[in-house]
Design a protein around this motif. Sequence first.
Motif, short mmCIF file in Angstrom:
data_model
loop_
_atom_site.label_atom_id
_atom_site.label_comp_id
_atom_site.label_asym_id
_atom_site.label_seq_id
_atom_site.Cartn_x
_atom_site.Cartn_y
_atom_site.Cartn_z
N ASN A 57 45.36 25.17 78.96
CA ASN A 57 44.30 24.88 78.00
C ASN A 57 43.95 23.40 78.11
O ASN A 57 44.70 22.54 77.69
CB ASN A 57 44.75 25.21 76.58
N ILE A 58 42.83 23.13 78.73
CA ILE A 58 42.36 21.75 78.92
C ILE A 58 40.88 21.72 78.63
O ILE A 58 40.14 22.62 79.02
CB ILE A 58 42.67 21.26 80.35
N GLY A 59 40.44 20.68 77.92
CA GLY A 59 39.03 20.62 77.52
C GLY A 59 38.66 21.70 76.53
O GLY A 59 37.53 22.20 76.54
N ASN A 60 39.63 22.08 75.66
CA ASN A 60 39.41 23.13 74.66
C ASN A 60 39.00 24.45 75.28
O ASN A 60 38.28 25.26 74.67
CB ASN A 60 38.35 22.69 73.63
N THR A 61 39.45 24.68 76.50
CA THR A 61 39.14 25.92 77.21
C THR A 61 40.40 26.44 77.88
O THR A 61 41.17 25.69 78.46
CB THR A 61 38.06 25.70 78.28
N SER A 62 40.61 27.74 77.78
CA SER A 62 41.73 28.38 78.47
C SER A 62 41.23 28.83 79.84
O SER A 62 40.38 29.73 79.94
CB SER A 62 42.24 29.58 77.66
#
Length: 402
Positions: free
Chosen positions: A126-131
């Motif tokens: 989960n990076i940049g509020n994205t899985s």
Amino acid sequence: MPTAIVTSATGITGSAVVQHLLKDSSYTTIYTLSRSQPGIQDARVKHACLDLQASAEEMAKTLSGISADFIYFCAYLANPDEDEAAQINVKQLKRLILTCGFKHYGVHLGLPKQPLLETNPRLEGNIGNTSWPANFYYTQKRILETASAQGNWEWICTLPNDVIGYAKHNFTNEATALALYCTVSKTLPGSRLIYPGNHIIYLVQNCWTSADLHARFCLWAATAPGAGNNIFNVTNGDVYSFRELWPRLAERFGCQILENTFHPTTVQEFRSQSTIIELKTKNPVVVHAESMGLADTDISTRQPVLDLPIDPQKWARRDDVREAWRKLQVKYDLDQDFWDKATWEFLTFVLGREWGCVASMNKARGLGWTGYGDTWESFERTFEMLEREGVIPPMAQPKKDL
């Protein structure tokens, strides 16, 4: 006197590596590994049939007695086995060169930050509020890092993009699909070469990688001081857009370019063949949105899509298209397999996306790499090879009624 192992030696990138190894007289033995055909015939080439999806025990048996100074891993394998990596890890191994690609940057998911830099963070977890979905390139690299540390050898990962080249019985090839599209378009009424994709990808810049240049890079990287344990972008070194390539393709294949390619009337004509595919993740550039001051723009919220006025997969199933190909195939005794197994779905992605892919070559240049290739010339050489191999008709002949 060095020795080498080349996996997927009959593929586009692997066969190019073998050809360049044979040009270097210092290599005494070159082991080529692939699932079926032996590929290039030469006294220094020793072939072994190897299925990289077999069990570790089966692969170990096949590889018994095989060792080398350098390994060029050119296979496209989503689930490499750690035991298999250990079996090919031999004491005298110096470097293993793994070929990956721009999926490392998530270009298959949406718009990435440009230019693509080897220092960009991996899109995992989960990076940049994205899985982010799993990426097998990252798995391969972790296996290499672990195995090389244990075996005291070095690894190199190359990242080519949209490789241009030819190999017998290899059908995953953008140049081949384009050549087939152009060849059949020439025989249809009006010989119109209609651009299947959207106007955004038609205008933006992209980069490609010649299989020949990639092979030369791999040989350079195998011994270049300071190159070990590194990822490298490998592109031709120039940039092109389809607005430059499409008129050249039309001229090369004897087709007519449309003056109003994206006019609503043109698009309406092929409405039944259009496709819009919503991709499942955010644009990878969202990871950098805040640092670039773009957090409040649609760059971080817009859903990436593939948008095609003409989907090549639908086009290839049209009755008139299939009949035009059938006549060409009979008249010129063309290789039917290349039509049946053409990667139209890859062309759908290449021409349907709304983002370019441009990578920096500064990292390799800084270590002394000076290779360069002209992208159009790379396409042209591949088209000429496709003619010689009976995949498409010779374009030097004037158009005749079929």
